[in-house]
Scaffold this motif. Structure first.
Motif, PDB file in Angstrom:
ATOM      1  N   ILE C 248       2.174  87.652  12.265  1.00  0.00           N
ATOM      2  CA  ILE C 248       1.479  88.671  11.451  1.00  0.00           C
ATOM      3  C   ILE C 248      -0.156  88.475  10.631  1.00  0.00           C
ATOM      4  N   ASP C 249      -0.554  87.297  10.989  1.00  0.00           N
ATOM      5  CA  ASP C 249      -2.178  87.050  11.292  1.00  0.00           C
ATOM      6  C   ASP C 249      -2.282  87.872  12.439  1.00  0.00           C
ATOM      7  N   GLN C 252      -2.894  91.865  11.240  1.00  0.00           N
ATOM      8  CA  GLN C 252      -3.866  91.955  10.572  1.00  0.00           C
ATOM      9  C   GLN C 252      -5.606  91.819  11.197  1.00  0.00           C
ATOM     10  N   TRP C 253      -5.776  90.812  11.604  1.00  0.00           N
ATOM     11  CA  TRP C 253      -7.128  90.647  12.111  1.00  0.00           C
ATOM     12  C   TRP C 253      -7.452  92.104  13.039  1.00  0.00           C
ATOM     13  N   ALA C 255      -5.375  94.979  12.474  1.00  0.00           N
ATOM     14  CA  ALA C 255      -5.890  95.788  11.575  1.00  0.00           C
ATOM     15  C   ALA C 255      -7.833  96.673  10.798  1.00  0.00           C
ATOM     16  N   ASP C 256      -7.876  95.108  10.697  1.00  0.00           N
ATOM     17  CA  ASP C 256      -9.263  94.636   9.867  1.00  0.00           C
ATOM     18  C   ASP C 256     -10.125  95.259  10.665  1.00  0.00           C
ATOM     19  N   GLU C 260     -12.185  96.862   8.251  1.00  0.00           N
ATOM     20  CA  GLU C 260     -12.634  94.803   7.363  1.00  0.00           C
ATOM     21  C   GLU C 260     -14.249  95.253   7.897  1.00  0.00           C
ATOM     22  N   ILE C 417       0.154  98.924   7.468  1.00  0.00           N
ATOM     23  CA  ILE C 417      -1.371  97.814   8.144  1.00  0.00           C
ATOM     24  C   ILE C 417      -2.095  98.723   8.547  1.00  0.00           C
ATOM     25  N   SER C 418      -1.950  99.745   9.273  1.00  0.00           N
ATOM     26  CA  SER C 418      -3.284 100.508   9.486  1.00  0.00           C
ATOM     27  C   SER C 418      -4.100 101.292   8.612  1.00  0.00           C
ATOM     28  N   LYS C 423      -0.049  94.940   3.445  1.00  0.00           N
ATOM     29  CA  LYS C 423      -1.150  94.063   4.120  1.00  0.00           C
ATOM     30  C   LYS C 423       0.389  93.323   5.104  1.00  0.00           C
ATOM     31  N   ALA C 424      -0.270  92.659   6.543  1.00  0.00           N
ATOM     32  CA  ALA C 424       0.829  92.970   7.168  1.00  0.00           C
ATOM     33  C   ALA C 424       1.871  91.732   6.516  1.00  0.00           C
ATOM     34  N   ALA C 425       1.177  90.602   5.715  1.00  0.00           N
ATOM     35  CA  ALA C 425       1.961  89.761   5.510  1.00  0.00           C
ATOM     36  C   ALA C 425       3.181  89.908   4.512  1.00  0.00           C
TER      37      ALA C 425
END
Lengths: 313, 313, 439
Positions: C248-249, C252-253, C255-256, C260, C417-418, C423-425
């Protein structure tokens, strides 16, 4: 139509030549539709009936089928993706049909009443000459957010880059736009053919009566265009509900399922999954029921089988 | 409008053309825009077809309005003037190495589209005429059932039809490719019926009274009067059959019966996330739509000009 | 009207005559399908050599584009017109096994004493389920970084140092620093500068090859694996680990990178034409892809290099994927088909493929020929080969049932998510539950 000015020939019960012809109509009618009937039964009716039967089975077309009753229908009705695909399909039709039809009528009227240039007519039909898979690929290329010419242009005039197929909020409208591009000229030509069946004398008479072009359009063109317009609407609505090729090429149902229309859903059941023929056919039966309903409403409402032309003659 | 209402008849006569001119200018601007929107993607097809096919060049110069390193190389590939195995090396990894037997595929496309057009137009017109003119039991019901053929999702039809064609031993034959469309299409029947309905019956009835047979009336009177719509339908059917992809892909993959659209497959994406051989694909597309454009130029004028109904008004 | 009718008749007769004049000839022909045109020439060489040695058999190679290929195979199964032998993919073959469409060649392998240990370790076993064998390996691929040499050097980075990048979840390691240094905005600031404007980037440091769906083969799988995460508990497992915190982390990274940090273009900009075309258009300094794309990247207008993947806490990991040739159960010529598959899997044929340089054959010597062919042309592809040769440098493509269903579920979740919709979580645990419910 039957009530108007029908000579004796079509009334049964007459004697002699006329009566014989009238009685022959039954035989002739069946004779005339025989070839098409064979084609219809073999390539449409039988496979369709088979599909309905398959929809009550769990079957991958390869191993043995298993009768499951209404389980496939329960499956799709409890599947959020199915309901969402219906909603997306309707959204697509709502984007596609009104814009496409209005543009087609405008182009047709223009071609018939104002320009009459065969070059223009040829140009308008051009998009339809390109296979739709190729059209979809071409627009993927033209609308690409970074490398597509349309976006480079939009950035230059300050509107900024649009993701089109890549944005879930724009994707279905973009697909509609591509199909409007491909089909509006085609529909315009069909409508144009219909316009040509309206006798010039009616317009001449209306002009003498002082009606302007706008009034002539609403008073003569549109009512007399009805048979062709019904045809264009019925066939394009049916086609629109079955949108697939453009999506298969441009978005594959994405992003995030935003373009998973009903046919994409059905296709996935067959080719992306383990040939879920039962579920696919059940969804097809549902789509079929929807289309029948929509078409009946359309033809009832628009009186497809009649022409107002007879009233004028 | 307020000024108009105060003026008398003579004043309006002077004002009318002026008002029309403004409207005309706006109309022509709109039409000019539509023509641009319609034609520009075609220019892009041609521009890409003439561009150096290396992806490096293609993507680095994505927004060049003119072909980058203009070349006829792609057309030579499509027309089979270059042995594709000689162009495979590390510098041209994105170029398709598939062979294109262009003239064979062109001939095959003509055979398939020609046969479908002939059969479908003839048999559908006969059925449409029966639905519009003859009275026989179940006429409207049969017509409606035909219409429902349009509503069956194609994906549901083609798997059983494919299996049927296989069982008939027609895979890889022209007969197999042509069969489903040869005897009818609901679209064609619907289309012709709408025109037959609009057709005035006087001439046919007169001929009947003169002792002509029903088929004679159909063939010698109704069909000539329907020249325009028939040509339109024929052209539309031909182009539709010409651009058909999935069915001939499944049934007619053999070299001897492969049609042009299927042959273009060698230019499509070779790997899961890969890009198609854009330049080759666009050159292939250009070449494959030339025949239909020529056909349209040749028949297009006649199609639309002959829908004048000079015969019966 | 009469004349017109006869013209019509003439046209019809002419068309029918044309149709009849094209007749098919019959002979013992083995139909073989593949999807990649660039592999057509070497496999044609194989076919020629095979036919010379087996005069009774003709090999008819049919090439179809990727998407149409699988539609064609499925409909071929249904109608009984599938090719005798075809190139098979790990993502597809479990489904074909479930549909009972592949010949178990294990008895033939044993009968003829065909060696299955001449390939890269693990490749042959990928095609075995419950002691039954469904294909012999033909080639393999690994993943590596791809960089634009001029852009890397312009940032003052030695291209050779890209082979030594590290990555972790906490601060992204030197990989994150490097791609930040390579990301440049319109004012010329790179992403390490406090003045960096992420809304106006002119050169991206890293172009991800999309969101990667369920497998992330050329995308995130290298990073998740370098944390020790695995898709499932090995081949034919019946549950997935998409709800693992490490996974999951990392997602998210991933996608970020775009959402982000702004080191990558928006994912909606990448999906349609692909990361490769953006890279070739000079939009970014680095990307990452599989070894089958080497030739593609070499056609760039600028100089391109290949570097090793970043090393994570558990080391440097690449997904190891391999294709094989399978025989369809419906073939009328099992022995001839088997002879052809045997030949395709032999050194003789794989040397042809190796010499062409288009892919890495499954036999190490033939793969070395492929590497040598590139080296002779001045291209270093050792980033891919070293990864494959390294102890523990690779992990296998996850083989399991319901690949199509899993892809459908994961593509949707990954897209969301992308795009920043979720959020992935928040959505991956639900997606994982839906996947595990399939079995």
């Amino acid at each position: 139509m039957a009530a108007i000015k029908l000579p004796a020939s079509s009334q049964p019960g007459q004697s002699g030549l006329i009566g014989r012809l009238a009685n022959n109509q039954v035989l002739l009618g069946y004779l005339f539709i025989l070839p098409s009937m064979i084609g219809f039964i073999v390539f449409f009716a039988l496979p369709a009936i088979r599909s309905v039967i398959i929809s009550f089975h769990e079957w991958n077309l390869l191993t043995d089928a298993e009768f499951v009753g209404l389980a496939n229908y329960q499956d799709i009705f409890s599947d959020d993706r199915f309901w969402r695909s219906l909603q997306i399909t309707v959204t697509y039709v709502m984007w596609n049909i009104p814009v496409q039809t209005v543009l087609a009528v405008v182009i047709a009227v223009f071609l018939e009443r104002i320009s009459n240039s065969s070059l223009l007519r040829g140009i308008m039909i051009l998009p339809w000459l390109m296979p739709n898979v190729i059209v979809a690929m071409l627009f993927v290329w033209l609308l690409d957010p970074t490398l597509g010419l349309v976006n480079i242009f939009l950035q230059n005039i300050g509107i900024g880059k649009q993701a089109f197929f890549g944005d879930p909020n724009q994707a279905i409208a973009s697909v509609a736009g591509v199909n409007i591009w491909r089909h509006m000229g085609y529909n315009a030509i069909l409508i144009y053919a219909g316009l040509k069946t309206i006798p010039r004398s009616l317009y001449e008479a209306a002009t003498v009566d002082g009606a302007n072009l706008w009034e002539q359009f609403w008073g003569i063109t549109l009512p007399l265009l009805r048979p062709v317009l019904v045809f264009v609407l019925v066939t394009s609505v049916i086609g629109s509900f079955q949108i697939f090729d453009t999506i298969a090429v441009a978005t594959e149902g994405g992003p995030a399922g935003a373009t998973r229309t009903i046919i994409v859903y059905i296709y996935e059941q067959v080719f992306e999954r383990r040939i879920n023929m039962g579920v696919a056919t059940a969804a097809s039966v549902v789509l079929f029921a929807i289309l029948i309903t929509v078409t009946i409403i359309q033809t009832r409402y628009l009186r497809a089988g009649q022409s107002d032309l007879a009233d004028y003659q | 409008m307020a000024t108009l209402s105060r003026t008398n008849g003579t004043a309006t006569e002077i004002r009318e053309p002026k008002r029309l001119n403004v409207a005309r200018i706006i109309t022509w601007i709109v039409v000019g825009f539509m023509v641009f929107i319609t034609l520009f993607p075609f220019y892009w097809v041609l521009r890409t077809a003439l561009t150096d096919p290396d992806f490096g060049t293609l993507f680095a110069h994505a927004s060049d309005l003119l072909p980058t390193n203009a070349t006829l190389f792609n057309f030579e590939r499509v027309l089979g003037m270059i042995d594709p195995s000689t162009i495979v090396g590390q510098e041209s990894a994105n170029l398709s190495a598939g062979t294109i037997n262009f003239w064979v595929y062109l001939r095959n496309s003509f055979i398939v589209a020609g046969l479908v057009t002939f059969g479908q137009t003839l048999f559908s017109s006969m059925a449409a005429y029966a639905f519009a003119r003859f009275k026989f039991p179940l006429r409207d019901q049969i017509f409606f059932v035909y219409l429902t053929g349009l509503m069956i999702p194609g994906i549901v039809l083609f798997i059983p039809n494919f299996v049927l064609i296989k069982q008939l031993g027609l895979i890889g034959t022209f007969a197999g490719i042509v069969a489903p469309g040869f005897l009818m299409s609901p679209f064609a029947i619907f289309f012709m019926r709408q025109f037959f309905i609009s057709l005035n019956k006087d001439l046919e009835e007169a001929a009947m009274l003169d002792g002509a047979t029903a088929f004679g009336v159909f063939w010698r009177i109704a069909i000539p009067l329907m020249r325009g719509p028939l040509l339109t339908l024929g052209l539309l059917t031909f182009i539709g059959a010409w651009n058909e992809y999935l069915w001939p892909f499944l049934v007619g993959r053999d070299e001897s019966v492969r049609v042009l659209t299927v042959a273009l497959n060698v230019f499509k994406s070779q790997t899961p996330q890969g890009a198609p051989d854009w330049a080759g694909l666009m050159a292939g597309t250009t070449v494959s739509i030339v025949p239909t454009i020529l056909l349209f130029i040749f028949f297009g004028r006649r199609v639309v000009d002959s829908i004048q109904f000079s015969g019966f008004k | 009207m009469k004349r017109r009718f006869s013209v019509l008749l003439f046209v019809l007769v002419a068309l029918l005559a044309l149709a009849v004049s094209v007749s098919a000839q019959d002979s013992v022909t083995i139909r073989y399908q593949l999807w990649d045109t660039s592999q057509l020439p070497p496999y044609q060489q194989c076919a020629d050599a095979f036919q010379a040695a087996n005069p009774g058999i003709t090999i008819a190679i049919e090439q179809l584009s990727w998407d149409d290929y699988w539609t064609g195979i499925s409909t071929g199964f249904i109608s009984g017109t599938a090719p005798d032998v075809f190139t098979n993919h790990l993502a597809k073959y479990p489904e074909f096994v479930a549909l009972e469409q592949l010949v178990d060649i294990q008895p033939l392998v044993e009968r003829d004493g065909v060696p299955t240990d001449i390939y890269y370790p693990g490749l042959a076993d990928l095609w075995v389920k419950d002691g039954q064998r469904y294909g012999l390996p033909k080639d393999w691929d690994t993943v590596a970084l791809v960089y634009n040499k001029a852009m890397v050097e312009a940032a003052g980075i030695d291209p050779a140092s890209l082979n030594e990048l590290t990555w972790n979840l906490e601060d992204g390691g030197t990989f994150m620093q490097t791609i930040a240094a390579l990301t440049i905005d319109a004012n010329g600031n790179n992403a390490l500068s406090p003045d960096f404007d992420k809304s106006n980037v002119v050169q991206y440091g890293y172009i991800p090859d999309g969101m990667g769906g369920a497998y992330g083969q050329t995308q995130w799988s290298a990073y998740t694996a370098s944390l020790g995460w695995t898709f499932n508990e090995g081949p034919w497992a019946t549950s997935y680990n998409y709800d693992d915190q490490r996974f999951i982390d990392t997602i998210q990274w991933w996608a970020d990178l775009a959402l982000e940090y702004g080191y990558s273009p928006a994912f909606s900009d990448i999906t349609s034409l692909g990361a490769g075309s953006l890279f070739q258009a000079g939009q970014g300094a680095m990307t990452q892809n599989g070894s089958w794309m080497i030739g593609y990247f070499l056609s760039s207008e600028f100089e391109v290099g290949f570097a090793r993947l970043p090393a994570g806490p558990e080391g440097r990991k690449s997904m190891f994927n391999g294709l094989a040739d399978s025989i369809w159960v419906g073939t009328q010529h099992l022995e001839e088909s088997w002879a052809w598959v045997k030949f395709l899997a032999s050194a003789e044929c794989q040397n042809f493929v190796g010499a062409s340089g288009v892919v890495f054959p499954a036999i190490p010597e033939a793969a070395a020929m492929s590497q040598q062919m590139r080296a002779d042309a001045g291209v270093d592809v050792s980033a891919f080969v070293d990864q494959a040769n390294e102890e523990g440098g690779t992990f296998l493509f996850p083989i399991a049932d319901y690949a199509g269903e899993i892809s459908t579920i994961m593509n949707e979740a990954m897209d969301a998510i992308s795009l920043g919709q979720a959020k992935a979580a928040d959505i991956l645990p639900a997606a994982n539950a839906e996947i595990n419910d399939l079995f």
